[in-house]
Design a protein around this motif. Structure first.
Motif, mmCIF file in Angstrom:
data_model
loop_
_atom_site.group_PDB
_atom_site.id
_atom_site.type_symbol
_atom_site.label_atom_id
_atom_site.label_comp_id
_atom_site.label_asym_id
_atom_site.label_seq_id
_atom_site.Cartn_x
_atom_site.Cartn_y
_atom_site.Cartn_z
ATOM 1 N N MET A 188 6.699 37.938 15.326
ATOM 2 C CA MET A 188 6.621 38.698 14.103
ATOM 3 C C MET A 188 5.227 38.671 13.489
ATOM 4 O O MET A 188 5.073 38.334 12.321
ATOM 5 C CB MET A 188 7.625 38.158 13.093
ATOM 6 N N PRO A 189 4.187 39.027 14.248
ATOM 7 C CA PRO A 189 2.831 38.996 13.693
ATOM 8 C C PRO A 189 2.654 39.950 12.523
ATOM 9 O O PRO A 189 1.859 39.707 11.637
ATOM 10 C CB PRO A 189 1.934 39.385 14.857
ATOM 11 N N PHE A 190 3.418 41.033 12.494
ATOM 12 C CA PHE A 190 3.299 41.997 11.408
ATOM 13 C C PHE A 190 3.598 41.338 10.061
ATOM 14 O O PHE A 190 2.876 41.518 9.098
ATOM 15 C CB PHE A 190 4.240 43.178 11.650
ATOM 16 N N PHE A 191 4.667 40.552 10.009
ATOM 17 C CA PHE A 191 5.030 39.889 8.754
ATOM 18 C C PHE A 191 3.984 38.847 8.368
ATOM 19 O O PHE A 191 3.707 38.646 7.206
ATOM 20 C CB PHE A 191 6.411 39.253 8.866
ATOM 21 N N TYR A 192 3.416 38.181 9.368
ATOM 22 C CA TYR A 192 2.363 37.200 9.104
ATOM 23 C C TYR A 192 1.168 37.875 8.433
ATOM 24 O O TYR A 192 0.649 37.393 7.441
ATOM 25 C CB TYR A 192 1.928 36.526 10.396
ATOM 26 N N LEU A 193 0.740 39.031 8.959
ATOM 27 C CA LEU A 193 -0.394 39.744 8.371
ATOM 28 C C LEU A 193 -0.071 40.214 6.959
ATOM 29 O O LEU A 193 -0.919 40.189 6.091
ATOM 30 C CB LEU A 193 -0.806 40.927 9.240
ATOM 31 N N ASN A 194 1.147 40.672 6.734
ATOM 32 C CA ASN A 194 1.529 41.097 5.389
ATOM 33 C C ASN A 194 1.481 39.941 4.400
ATOM 34 O O ASN A 194 1.128 40.119 3.246
ATOM 35 C CB ASN A 194 2.933 41.696 5.379
ATOM 36 N N LYS A 195 1.836 38.755 4.849
ATOM 37 C CA LYS A 195 1.893 37.611 3.952
ATOM 38 C C LYS A 195 0.532 36.971 3.737
ATOM 39 O O LYS A 195 0.168 36.603 2.630
ATOM 40 C CB LYS A 195 2.863 36.570 4.496
ATOM 41 N N THR A 196 -0.270 36.821 4.801
ATOM 42 C CA THR A 196 -1.500 36.047 4.695
ATOM 43 C C THR A 196 -2.760 36.879 4.803
ATOM 44 O O THR A 196 -3.840 36.379 4.552
ATOM 45 C CB THR A 196 -1.558 34.981 5.802
ATOM 46 N N GLY A 197 -2.662 38.127 5.222
ATOM 47 C CA GLY A 197 -3.865 38.900 5.499
ATOM 48 C C GLY A 197 -4.461 38.452 6.818
ATOM 49 O O GLY A 197 -3.822 37.780 7.606
ATOM 50 N N CYS A 198 -5.688 38.803 7.066
ATOM 51 C CA CYS A 198 -6.342 38.407 8.312
ATOM 52 C C CYS A 198 -7.595 37.617 7.951
ATOM 53 O O CYS A 198 -8.612 38.193 7.580
ATOM 54 C CB CYS A 198 -6.695 39.632 9.144
ATOM 55 N N GLN A 199 -7.511 36.302 8.038
ATOM 56 C CA GLN A 199 -8.650 35.467 7.706
ATOM 57 C C GLN A 199 -9.722 35.605 8.786
ATOM 58 O O GLN A 199 -9.426 35.797 9.960
ATOM 59 C CB GLN A 199 -8.226 33.996 7.579
ATOM 60 N N TRP A 200 -10.969 35.485 8.384
ATOM 61 C CA TRP A 200 -12.088 35.636 9.310
ATOM 62 C C TRP A 200 -11.984 34.667 10.491
ATOM 63 O O TRP A 200 -12.279 35.009 11.622
ATOM 64 C CB TRP A 200 -13.413 35.402 8.586
ATOM 65 N N ARG A 201 -11.548 33.457 10.249
ATOM 66 C CA ARG A 201 -11.483 32.434 11.303
ATOM 67 C C ARG A 201 -10.494 32.779 12.399
ATOM 68 O O ARG A 201 -10.564 32.245 13.485
ATOM 69 C CB ARG A 201 -11.097 31.085 10.719
ATOM 70 N N TYR A 202 -9.542 33.660 12.117
ATOM 71 C CA TYR A 202 -8.491 33.972 13.085
ATOM 72 C C TYR A 202 -8.724 35.276 13.830
ATOM 73 O O TYR A 202 -7.798 35.801 14.437
ATOM 74 C CB TYR A 202 -7.134 33.993 12.381
ATOM 75 N N LEU A 203 -9.948 35.787 13.798
ATOM 76 C CA LEU A 203 -10.260 36.961 14.595
ATOM 77 C C LEU A 203 -10.129 36.612 16.077
ATOM 78 O O LEU A 203 -10.272 35.451 16.460
ATOM 79 C CB LEU A 203 -11.686 37.436 14.303
ATOM 80 N N PRO A 204 -9.870 37.601 16.944
ATOM 81 C CA PRO A 204 -9.750 37.314 18.377
ATOM 82 C C PRO A 204 -10.996 36.612 18.924
ATOM 83 O O PRO A 204 -12.107 36.808 18.436
ATOM 84 C CB PRO A 204 -9.592 38.695 18.999
ATOM 85 N N LYS A 205 -10.794 35.827 19.950
ATOM 86 C CA LYS A 205 -11.870 35.011 20.527
ATOM 87 C C LYS A 205 -12.976 35.848 21.168
ATOM 88 O O LYS A 205 -14.088 35.380 21.329
ATOM 89 C CB LYS A 205 -11.308 34.041 21.567
ATOM 90 N N ASP A 206 -12.691 37.096 21.540
ATOM 91 C CA ASP A 206 -13.723 37.926 22.160
ATOM 92 C C ASP A 206 -14.624 38.612 21.134
ATOM 93 O O ASP A 206 -15.554 39.321 21.499
ATOM 94 C CB ASP A 206 -13.114 38.942 23.128
ATOM 95 N N PHE A 207 -14.373 38.398 19.846
ATOM 96 C CA PHE A 207 -15.255 38.879 18.794
ATOM 97 C C PHE A 207 -16.412 37.891 18.633
ATOM 98 O O PHE A 207 -16.286 36.730 19.009
ATOM 99 C CB PHE A 207 -14.508 38.952 17.460
#
Length: 51
Positions: A1-20
């Motif tokens: 359920m990643p969609f609900f996680y993003l709705n609740k916490t947003g997307c923190q900079w530290r959790y960007l994909p590793k290829d960024f």
């Protein structure tokens, strides 16, 4: 359920994909572009194209 996680916490900079690049670099450019209105200009151009 990643969609609900993003709705609740947003997307923190530290959790960007590793290829960024490191999150501090991404954050630096994001804030620079917000401050000089680049993000707003991109959004305006896309909005005009979609009209």
């Amino acid at each position: 359920m990643p969609f609900f996680y993003l709705n609740k916490t947003g997307c923190q900079w530290r959790y960007l994909p590793k290829d960024f690049p490191h999150y501090t670099l991404i954050s630096y450019y994001y804030h620079k572009w917000v401050d000089n209105h680049t993000i707003e200009q991109i959004n305006t151009a896309i909005h005009q194209q979609l009209r």
